[in-house]
Design a protein around this motif. Structure first.
Motif, PDB file in Angstrom:
ATOM      1  N   SER A 238       0.809  -1.218   0.000  1.00 21.66           N
ATOM      2  CA  SER A 238       0.000   0.000   0.000  1.00 21.66           C
ATOM      3  C   SER A 238       0.844   1.271   0.000  1.00 21.66           C
ATOM      4  CB  SER A 238      -0.943   0.001   1.202  1.00 21.66           C
ATOM      5  OG  SER A 238      -0.219  -0.141   2.403  1.00 21.66           O
ATOM      6  N   ARG A 239       2.198   1.152  -0.059  1.00 17.45           N
ATOM      7  CA  ARG A 239       3.047   2.332  -0.229  1.00 17.45           C
ATOM      8  C   ARG A 239       2.827   2.935  -1.609  1.00 17.45           C
ATOM      9  NH1 ARG A 239       5.698   5.361   3.320  1.00 17.45           N
ATOM     10  NH2 ARG A 239       6.489   3.473   4.317  1.00 17.45           N
ATOM     11  N   GLY A 240       2.634   2.080  -2.622  1.00 19.38           N
ATOM     12  CA  GLY A 240       2.395   2.573  -3.979  1.00 19.38           C
ATOM     13  C   GLY A 240       3.570   3.353  -4.537  1.00 19.38           C
ATOM     14  N   PRO A 382      -2.416  -2.258  -3.428  1.00 17.77           N
ATOM     15  CA  PRO A 382      -2.012  -0.875  -3.710  1.00 17.77           C
ATOM     16  C   PRO A 382      -3.092   0.171  -3.511  1.00 17.77           C
ATOM     17  CG  PRO A 382      -2.471  -2.030  -5.756  1.00 17.77           C
ATOM     18  CD  PRO A 382      -2.600  -3.048  -4.665  1.00 17.77           C
ATOM     19  N   ASN A 383      -4.381  -0.244  -3.505  1.00 15.22           N
ATOM     20  CA  ASN A 383      -5.419   0.786  -3.512  1.00 15.22           C
ATOM     21  C   ASN A 383      -6.543   0.498  -2.523  1.00 15.22           C
ATOM     22  OD1 ASN A 383      -6.316   3.262  -4.431  1.00 15.22           O
ATOM     23  ND2 ASN A 383      -7.562   2.392  -6.069  1.00 15.22           N
ATOM     24  N   ASN A 458      -2.497   5.777  -2.312  1.00 17.19           N
ATOM     25  CA  ASN A 458      -1.722   4.940  -1.399  1.00 17.19           C
ATOM     26  C   ASN A 458      -2.168   5.138   0.052  1.00 17.19           C
ATOM     27  OD1 ASN A 458      -0.499   7.247  -0.404  1.00 17.19           O
ATOM     28  ND2 ASN A 458       1.585   6.604  -0.848  1.00 17.19           N
TER      29      ASN A 458
END
Length: 502
Positions: A238-240, A382-383, A458
């Motif tokens: 989830s840092r993206g 990721p989102n 993110n």
């Protein structure tokens, strides 16, 4: 020395008035002013060793007796008059390049770094002449395995020590060091350390200013000038992190070899983003091809049997229309645009009969580092934040959440058949070949991130765009357009069918 951006200093570069922040060095201030000063050992995110000397500049003095020093370690002072392109400076750079290339093989023709190598660029820009030395070059170790991922060519290494400082200051594994002295110095794994355990190790390949550090995975895949970088977002957590996905340019498409090579990911590198990841990414981001290039599902299925896309969408639409208590399991790998499209359809057409819950598509893999204090985050989707902005999270046990559901629409991965009610009809929207697709009432193949444009939000709320690298194949369609068709919108169905590649 710390930099204070609230205090400014006036000085001159090549006679042009410039402003530096208090504490900035000449190379930092020049960079902000758009003036390029050559550098090998200096890196904006690492400490300053001042060992390559190529960033030498001239400073004018009032008594007419100029002095010379390296721009990477010289603080700007008020009224300083710096010359970066004087004849003396150019001669010093030529002499430095002669010294740096004294034992370098200058083998650009067979080097993987060729085309994006600072040494190659500076050799052409500041020297470009054969070595003045008539002595035999010192030979050193070729193809030394620093780890399972990285190869070292010691003859190309100029001992800038960027890689050593990276492991000391950024990844903090202290996994690399230098042994021996003078022109016999070598980069080697440090004692009591294992470079394989550095999950950020591949960043040293990027920051190596020559072709000394090479990816063993990508060795000799393709020349850099045959490929192009498409901006994207790493979906690994989830840092993206912002990344570049490198793939073959259409104008250099291979015609005589396997055409699949034209749609292959050649490599993944960081795209600098100060808000998210700075100039780094972890090794999982480098290995995204292993996630994206899994065997694809490109054919629509009805009852496990291949069917035309129009028939499959019609059947899925009929199942959705007949639902009285339906549940949509929302992908946390979907883009903001896809999530908004689904939200609009649910609010506009299906609100009375469907609920939606956000699920995790991916969980940490065995042996994967869960999280750290550099970039890696525990949530491997990721989102999720973008999805949770529109939908309710799936909490607790999935089977319990689906009790009473007569239709389940599964978008993306992460849902096993065993967790679905045996009495419910199932419509799956997926991208990869999986037995679950055969057991669904209807399976519809949808595009993956490298085949569409979109945005992710993110975990910190930063929205970053990604762009398509390749065209979808087979019956693959974009989920964003599919949701309207599933709700019975005939025009949307025609648009979906028109967009599919048969």
């Amino acid at each position: 020395m710390s930099v204070d951006p609230t205090v400014t200093i006036d000085f001159f570069i090549n006679g042009v008035p410039c402003t530096a922040h208090d504490g900035e060095t000449v190379i930092q201030a020049a960079r902000r002013a758009g003036v390029s000063i050559p550098h090998f050992c200096w890196h904006p995110n690492l400490s300053v060793p001042g060992n390559c000397r190529i960033c030498m500049v001239e400073v004018e003095s009032d008594n007419g007796d100029p002095w010379f020093d390296i721009g990477c370690n010289m603080p700007v002072t008020a009224g300083m008059r710096v010359l970066t392109e004087s004849e003396t400076v150019k001669k010093l750079r030529r002499d430095t390049m002669q010294f740096i290339t004294l034992n370098h093989p200058v083998d650009c023709g067979i080097c993987n770094k060729s085309g994006e190598c600072l040494l190659q660029d500076y050799h052409y820009e500041h020297n470009g002449r054969p070595s003045l030395s008539i002595d035999r070059k010192n030979h050193a170790t070729k193809f030394y395995a620093l780890s399972d991922r990285i190869m070292l060519d010691n003859e190309r290494c100029i001992m800038c020590t960027r890689c050593v400082r990276f492991t000391n200051e950024v990844s903090k594994t202290h996994a690399l060091g230098a042994v021996h002295r003078g022109d016999h110095s070598l980069i080697r794994p440090a004692e009591n350390a294992d470079f394989n355990e550095d999950v950020y190790s591949d960043n040293v390949i990027d920051i190596c200013p020559v072709g000394a550090l090479l990816s063993r995975e990508n060795l000799d895949h393709a020349r850099v000038w045959y490929t192009k970088a498409t901006p994207s977002v790493c979906p690994g957590c989830s840092r993206g992190c912002s990344i570049d996905v490198w793939h073959r340019k259409p104008e250099w498409a291979l015609k005589a070899l396997d055409p699949a090579l034209n749609a292959r990911i050649e490599r993944v590198t960081p795209r600098e983003n100060p808000e998210v990841n700075g100039p780094w990414i972890c090794n999982k981001g480098r290995d995204l091809a292993k996630i994206w290039e899994r065997p694809r599902a490109t054919t629509a299925l009805v009852g496990g049997t291949p069917a035309g896309l129009d028939e499959a969408v019609e059947r899925a639409s009929a199942i959705v229309a007949a639902a009285s208590r339906g549940v949509v399991l929302v992908s946390s790998w979907g883009s903001n645009e896809e999530l908004a499209a689904l939200h609009h359809v649910l609010q506009d057409k299906l609100a009375s009969r469907f609920t939606a819950r956000v699920k995790a598509d991916h969980a940490p893999q065995p042996g994967e580092l869960l999280e750290d204090d550099i970039l890696i985050m525990a949530d491997k989707n990721p989102n999720r934040r973008g999805a949770l902005a529109l939908f309710t999270p799936l909490e607790g046990d999935l089977p319990a959440a689906l009790v009473g559901a007569d239709v389940v629409l599964v978008w993306g991965e992460g849902v096993a058949d065993a967790d679905l009610p045996s009495t419910a009809r199932v419509v799956r929207l997926g991208s990869y070949a999986h037995e679950a697709a055969l057991r669904a009432d209807v399976f519809l193949p949808i595009s993956i991130q490298t085949e569409r444009n979109g945005h992710y939000t993110n975990a910190q709320g930063v929205v970053t765009a990604f762009k398509a690298c390749f065209e979808p194949k087979g019956d693959v369609v974009h989920a964003e357009g599919l949701f309207q068709a599933l709700a019975g919108n005939r025009k949307a169905l025609q648009r979906v069918l028109a967009g599919a590649v048969s």
